[in-house]
Design a protein around this motif. Structure first.
Motif, PDB file in Angstrom:
ATOM      1  N   VAL A  68      -8.822  -1.416  -3.154  1.00  0.00           N
ATOM      2  CA  VAL A  68      -8.830  -2.674  -3.470  1.00  0.00           C
ATOM      3  C   VAL A  68      -9.836  -3.306  -3.803  1.00  0.00           C
ATOM      4  CG1 VAL A  68      -7.459  -4.644  -3.743  1.00  0.00           C
ATOM      5  CG2 VAL A  68      -6.717  -2.483  -2.902  1.00  0.00           C
ATOM      6  N   GLU A  69     -10.463  -4.243  -4.676  1.00  0.00           N
ATOM      7  CA  GLU A  69     -11.772  -4.829  -5.647  1.00  0.00           C
ATOM      8  C   GLU A  69     -10.912  -6.135  -5.050  1.00  0.00           C
ATOM      9  OE1 GLU A  69     -15.099  -6.075  -8.174  1.00  0.00           O
ATOM     10  OE2 GLU A  69     -13.222  -3.886  -8.727  1.00  0.00           O
ATOM     11  N   LEU A  70     -11.902  -6.937  -4.336  1.00  0.00           N
ATOM     12  CA  LEU A  70     -11.510  -8.818  -4.057  1.00  0.00           C
ATOM     13  C   LEU A  70     -11.460  -9.579  -5.486  1.00  0.00           C
ATOM     14  CD1 LEU A  70     -11.526  -8.741  -0.683  1.00  0.00           C
ATOM     15  CD2 LEU A  70      -9.331  -8.472  -1.899  1.00  0.00           C
ATOM     16  N   GLY A  71     -11.746 -10.631  -5.309  1.00  0.00           N
ATOM     17  CA  GLY A  71     -11.650 -11.524  -6.861  1.00  0.00           C
ATOM     18  C   GLY A  71     -13.694 -11.416  -6.071  1.00  0.00           C
ATOM     19  N   ASP A  72     -13.959 -11.417  -4.894  1.00  0.00           N
ATOM     20  CA  ASP A  72     -15.368 -11.948  -4.919  1.00  0.00           C
ATOM     21  C   ASP A  72     -16.157 -10.435  -4.279  1.00  0.00           C
ATOM     22  OD1 ASP A  72     -14.553 -10.621  -2.410  1.00  0.00           O
ATOM     23  OD2 ASP A  72     -15.467 -11.438  -1.263  1.00  0.00           O
ATOM     24  N   GLY A  73     -15.531  -9.210  -5.256  1.00  0.00           N
ATOM     25  CA  GLY A  73     -16.432  -8.643  -5.378  1.00  0.00           C
ATOM     26  C   GLY A  73     -16.271  -7.325  -4.124  1.00  0.00           C
ATOM     27  N   ALA A 110       0.850  -1.289   0.552  1.00  0.00           N
ATOM     28  CA  ALA A 110      -0.062   0.382   0.178  1.00  0.00           C
ATOM     29  C   ALA A 110       0.924   1.307   0.137  1.00  0.00           C
ATOM     30  CB  ALA A 110      -1.175  -0.058   1.142  1.00  0.00           C
ATOM     31  N   SER A 111       2.048   0.985   0.804  1.00  0.00           N
ATOM     32  CA  SER A 111       3.030   2.259   0.693  1.00  0.00           C
ATOM     33  C   SER A 111       3.091   2.722  -0.742  1.00  0.00           C
ATOM     34  CB  SER A 111       4.625   1.679   1.103  1.00  0.00           C
ATOM     35  OG  SER A 111       5.221   1.190   0.463  1.00  0.00           O
ATOM     36  N   SER A 112       3.239   1.646  -2.147  1.00  0.00           N
ATOM     37  CA  SER A 112       3.343   2.612  -3.083  1.00  0.00           C
ATOM     38  C   SER A 112       1.706   2.362  -4.048  1.00  0.00           C
ATOM     39  CB  SER A 112       4.326   1.661  -4.371  1.00  0.00           C
ATOM     40  OG  SER A 112       3.257   0.540  -4.295  1.00  0.00           O
ATOM     41  N   LEU A 113       0.553   3.105  -3.422  1.00  0.00           N
ATOM     42  CA  LEU A 113      -0.440   3.390  -4.381  1.00  0.00           C
ATOM     43  C   LEU A 113      -1.382   4.748  -3.585  1.00  0.00           C
ATOM     44  CD1 LEU A 113      -2.413   0.058  -3.392  1.00  0.00           C
ATOM     45  CD2 LEU A 113      -1.451   1.444  -5.889  1.00  0.00           C
ATOM     46  N   ARG A 114      -1.647   5.353  -3.747  1.00  0.00           N
ATOM     47  CA  ARG A 114      -2.085   7.203  -3.739  1.00  0.00           C
ATOM     48  C   ARG A 114      -3.195   6.566  -2.712  1.00  0.00           C
ATOM     49  NH1 ARG A 114      -5.312   9.641  -8.200  1.00  0.00           N
ATOM     50  NH2 ARG A 114      -3.330   9.904  -9.055  1.00  0.00           N
ATOM     51  N   LEU A 115      -3.324   7.324  -1.774  1.00  0.00           N
ATOM     52  CA  LEU A 115      -4.190   7.465  -0.127  1.00  0.00           C
ATOM     53  C   LEU A 115      -5.283   7.527  -0.428  1.00  0.00           C
ATOM     54  CD1 LEU A 115      -3.616   7.846   2.650  1.00  0.00           C
ATOM     55  CD2 LEU A 115      -4.285  10.364   2.568  1.00  0.00           C
ATOM     56  N   GLY A 116      -6.510   6.924  -0.052  1.00  0.00           N
ATOM     57  CA  GLY A 116      -7.398   6.512  -0.406  1.00  0.00           C
ATOM     58  C   GLY A 116      -8.215   6.165  -1.480  1.00  0.00           C
ATOM     59  N   LEU A 127     -12.218  -3.046   0.102  1.00  0.00           N
ATOM     60  CA  LEU A 127     -11.677  -2.970   0.303  1.00  0.00           C
ATOM     61  C   LEU A 127     -10.268  -1.221   0.663  1.00  0.00           C
ATOM     62  CD1 LEU A 127     -10.817  -6.286   2.067  1.00  0.00           C
ATOM     63  CD2 LEU A 127     -12.310  -4.687   2.929  1.00  0.00           C
ATOM     64  N   PRO A 128     -10.514  -0.185   1.708  1.00  0.00           N
ATOM     65  CA  PRO A 128      -8.931   0.242   1.367  1.00  0.00           C
ATOM     66  C   PRO A 128      -8.014  -0.432   1.245  1.00  0.00           C
ATOM     67  CG  PRO A 128     -11.037   0.743   3.637  1.00  0.00           C
ATOM     68  CD  PRO A 128     -11.690  -0.349   2.103  1.00  0.00           C
ATOM     69  N   VAL A 129      -6.881   0.355   1.332  1.00  0.00           N
ATOM     70  CA  VAL A 129      -5.836  -0.707   0.168  1.00  0.00           C
ATOM     71  C   VAL A 129      -4.991  -0.519   1.644  1.00  0.00           C
ATOM     72  CG1 VAL A 129      -4.748   1.918   0.495  1.00  0.00           C
ATOM     73  CG2 VAL A 129      -3.973  -0.068  -1.042  1.00  0.00           C
ATOM     74  N   TRP A 180      -6.444  -3.723   3.421  1.00  0.00           N
ATOM     75  CA  TRP A 180      -6.362  -4.460   2.486  1.00  0.00           C
ATOM     76  C   TRP A 180      -4.695  -5.430   2.920  1.00  0.00           C
ATOM     77  CZ3 TRP A 180      -2.599  -4.030  -1.656  1.00  0.00           C
ATOM     78  CH2 TRP A 180      -2.615  -5.919  -2.073  1.00  0.00           C
ATOM     79  N   GLN A 181      -4.070  -4.039   2.741  1.00  0.00           N
ATOM     80  CA  GLN A 181      -2.613  -4.825   3.478  1.00  0.00           C
ATOM     81  C   GLN A 181      -2.200  -5.376   4.998  1.00  0.00           C
ATOM     82  OE1 GLN A 181       0.343  -1.957   2.890  1.00  0.00           O
ATOM     83  NE2 GLN A 181       1.476  -2.303   4.745  1.00  0.00           N
ATOM     84  N   ASP A 182      -3.371  -5.134   6.194  1.00  0.00           N
ATOM     85  CA  ASP A 182      -3.386  -5.680   6.869  1.00  0.00           C
ATOM     86  C   ASP A 182      -3.699  -6.998   6.428  1.00  0.00           C
ATOM     87  OD1 ASP A 182      -2.682  -2.914   8.101  1.00  0.00           O
ATOM     88  OD2 ASP A 182      -3.907  -2.352   8.987  1.00  0.00           O
ATOM     89  N   LEU A 183      -5.254  -6.902   5.769  1.00  0.00           N
ATOM     90  CA  LEU A 183      -5.254  -8.597   5.615  1.00  0.00           C
ATOM     91  C   LEU A 183      -4.357  -9.139   5.219  1.00  0.00           C
ATOM     92  CD1 LEU A 183      -7.794 -10.814   5.752  1.00  0.00           C
ATOM     93  CD2 LEU A 183      -7.891  -9.531   3.420  1.00  0.00           C
ATOM     94  N   VAL A 184      -3.494  -9.201   4.144  1.00  0.00           N
ATOM     95  CA  VAL A 184      -2.500  -9.821   3.575  1.00  0.00           C
ATOM     96  C   VAL A 184      -1.519 -10.306   4.494  1.00  0.00           C
ATOM     97  CG1 VAL A 184      -0.422  -9.741   2.042  1.00  0.00           C
ATOM     98  CG2 VAL A 184      -2.671  -8.683   1.152  1.00  0.00           C
ATOM     99  N   VAL A 185      -0.710  -9.243   5.196  1.00  0.00           N
ATOM    100  CA  VAL A 185       0.140  -9.678   5.975  1.00  0.00           C
ATOM    101  C   VAL A 185       0.128 -10.708   7.447  1.00  0.00           C
ATOM    102  CG1 VAL A 185       1.383  -8.078   8.007  1.00  0.00           C
ATOM    103  CG2 VAL A 185       1.329  -7.540   5.925  1.00  0.00           C
ATOM    104  N   ALA A 186      -2.017 -10.629   7.814  1.00  0.00           N
ATOM    105  CA  ALA A 186      -2.411 -11.989   8.856  1.00  0.00           C
ATOM    106  C   ALA A 186      -2.600 -12.596   8.185  1.00  0.00           C
ATOM    107  CB  ALA A 186      -3.621 -10.924   9.310  1.00  0.00           C
TER     108      ALA A 186
END
Length: 382
Positions: A55-60, A46-52, A63-65, A68-74
């Motif tokens: 991210v659209e997941l595969g199920d539609g 998320a650090s390389s993306l614009r604030l705000g 989530l805010p970036v 989404w980053q916290d979810l990926v880390v977990a």
């Protein structure tokens, strides 16, 4: 029950196995913890993306970036922890098994040493481990054990020879006494003169046996002091011991008409006075006993420096091969003479060597041209 307790006892193999397993699992756990802690620093898309940005997941789902980053880390941490624990268990189990096998192979020579020590006896002193593995500490232990068995074997053989020779020496005068008594007592025509002759023979034989016992006691006393602190130590001049020994042998020296020359200078050593006097006495007695008519005897004492004193006693006599000289310091050796035909017990030089070793000194002998022997004793100076 005993077998189970024996199998579960904390053996060296078990301790090495557990130590290896603990170290291996501990190292893996530390690496797993470090990886788990560094995921958050490594995964930061998320650090390389614009604030705000969303991210659209595969199920539609959108989530805010940041979420989404916290979810990926977990998810990454959970997957790393699950797979890491499985890998850690497999590695730990493999490491424990491998360590148990390797430790068993490495400690096999120790089991050989233990088994040999358990069956070691007087009849099995010829057995050796003869380890052929790696040149490590175990090999050094096996070689040391083999060397110890070599020394024990030599000691037992020397003890057997000593006992056999001592028995032979004691049996001779006892047999002489018994024979003389039996012959005289069973002789119906024996008179007072015959009984008197028997008494003289028995007395001489008993004196020989008594002298042998005394020599054995002195030898045992001297050897017991070797490598240990002397029970009694005083300053004693070796020259005084030579004077006393020459005085005690005065009659025998006169009978053989020996030419005696002395150069007795102060040579003060510190040790057991009785043993030091016996040392000088044995050298003079041997020099007289194994001499010949009109022979020579010489003795000198000196302090040559270097923290030592020296006693030298030499004599003429029968010829001795220099190669046979070391054997003269063994018990019951008389330079090739038959024991039953020679005077003395054959312990004189053995006692000299034992006394020297007990006092931290040395003794050496040199065969003389034309016959005879010169013995040099070197002792620490007081």
């Amino acid at each position: 029950m005993n077998t189970l307790l024996r199998a579960l006892r904390p053996t060296l193999r078990l301790r090495l196995t557990l130590l290896n397993g603990i170290l291996l699992v501990g190292a893996g756990a530390i690496m797993l913890a470090v990886a788990w802690l560094t995921i958050d620093d490594v995964l930061h898309p998320a650090s390389s993306l614009r604030l705000g940005t969303e991210v659209e997941l595969g199920d539609g789902t959108r989530l805010p970036v940041g979420e989404w980053q916290d979810l990926v880390v977990a998810q990454s941490r959970a997957e790393l922890l699950a797979k890491g624990l499985v890998a850690l268990g497999v590695i730990g189990l493999f490491g424990v098994v491998a360590a148990y096998v390797v430790a068993g192979r490495s400690l096999r020579p120790l089991h050989q040493v233990t088994a040999m020590a358990q069956r070691l006896g007087e009849e099995t002193l010829d057995q050796r481990i003869r380890y052929t593995g790696a040149n490590d500490e175990v090999a050094e232990l096996a070689a040391t054990f083999d060397a110890m068995l070599d020394r024990l074997g030599e000691s037992f053989e020397a003890q057997k020879r000593f006992v056999a020779n001592a028995s032979h020496e004691l049996r001779t005068p006892l047999a002489v006494m018994r024979t003389e008594i039996d012959v005289t007592v069973t002789d119906d025509e024996a008179d007072v003169q015959e009984f008197r002759r028997m008494a003289y023979v028995v007395r001489d034989a008993s004196e020989r046996a008594n002298g042998l016992v005394d020599a054995l006691l002195i030898l045992a006393r001297s050897e017991a002091q070797t490598g240990r602190r002397l029970a009694r130590t005083v300053q004693a001049d070796l020259a005084d011991g030579v004077h006393a020994a020459l005085s005690a042998q005065k009659n025998e020296i006169g009978r053989l008409k020996l030419d005696v020359s002395t150069d007795l200078r102060p040579a003060v050593a510190e040790g057991d006075p009785g043993l030091l006097e016996r040392l000088a006495g044995n050298l003079i007695e041997n020099a007289v006993r194994y001499n010949h008519l009109h022979g020579r005897l010489w003795a000198r004492t000196e302090s040559p420096g270097g923290g030592v004193v020296r006693l030298v006693v030499g004599n003429t006599g029968f010829e001795v091969d220099q190669a046979d000289v070391p054997g003269l310091f063994e018990p019951f050796r008389r330079g090739g003479r038959e024991r039953t035909g020679a005077r003395g017990s054959g312990l004189g030089l053995s006692i000299v060597r034992a006394v020297c070793e007990a006092h931290g000194g040395t003794v050496a002998a040199v065969a003389q041209p034309g016959g005879g022997l010169e013995v040099t004793v070197t002792l620490p100076r007081a």
